[in-house]
Design a protein around this motif. Structure first.
Motif: not given
Length: 132
Positions: A106, A86-88, A91, A80, A118, A114-115, A103, A99, A76
């Motif tokens: 993660f 996208t995360l979805s 996933a 990323l 990123r 995740v944010s 998340s 997602g 992941v």
């Protein structure tokens, strides 16, 4: 000396399982109807999942499932970093139920969202008024 040979075999099997799990991630992403982890490993090693799991847990000091989760999270992170999905989408490709599930996992594994991950990937830029 016999115990050393036995431990050597267990460690070899553990390394082979680790390699197979990396291949399993490819299988997850590409197979239309992917096998379960246990079915994949049982088929690969012609041994019961119970046996493989016991050997792996004793030798690696973590379960096959936890190791696979760590592998997935590393995958992941790589996905990323490309910033193409996208995360979805990630996933879905790694066969997470959602997602949100990815998340949560993660954050559990990395200690960061995740944010946050990123944001840390973004190149650091100077604002125009800071240029000399």
């Amino acid at each position: 000396a016999g115990f050393d040979v036995l431990m050597g075999r267990a460690e070899q099997l553990t390394e082979q399982i680790k390699t197979a799990l990396v291949e399993y991630l490819d299988h997850l992403r590409t197979a239309r109807m992917p096998l379960t982890t246990s079915a994949f490993l049982t088929e690969r090693f012609a041994a019961t999942y119970s046996h493989l799991s016991k050997v792996f847990s004793r030798t690696a000091n973590l379960t096959i499932e936890k190791y696979l989760i760590r592998l997935k999270i590393e995958q992941v992170k790589e996905m990323l970093s490309y910033n193409e999905m996208t995360l979805s989408e990630i996933a879905e490709q790694l066969r997470y139920s959602s997602g949100q599930h990815l998340s949560n996992q993660f954050r559990q594994v990395t200690g960061r969202s995740v944010s946050e991950f990123r944001r840390d990937l973004l190149p650091k830029r100077l604002s125009l008024d800071q240029l000399a």
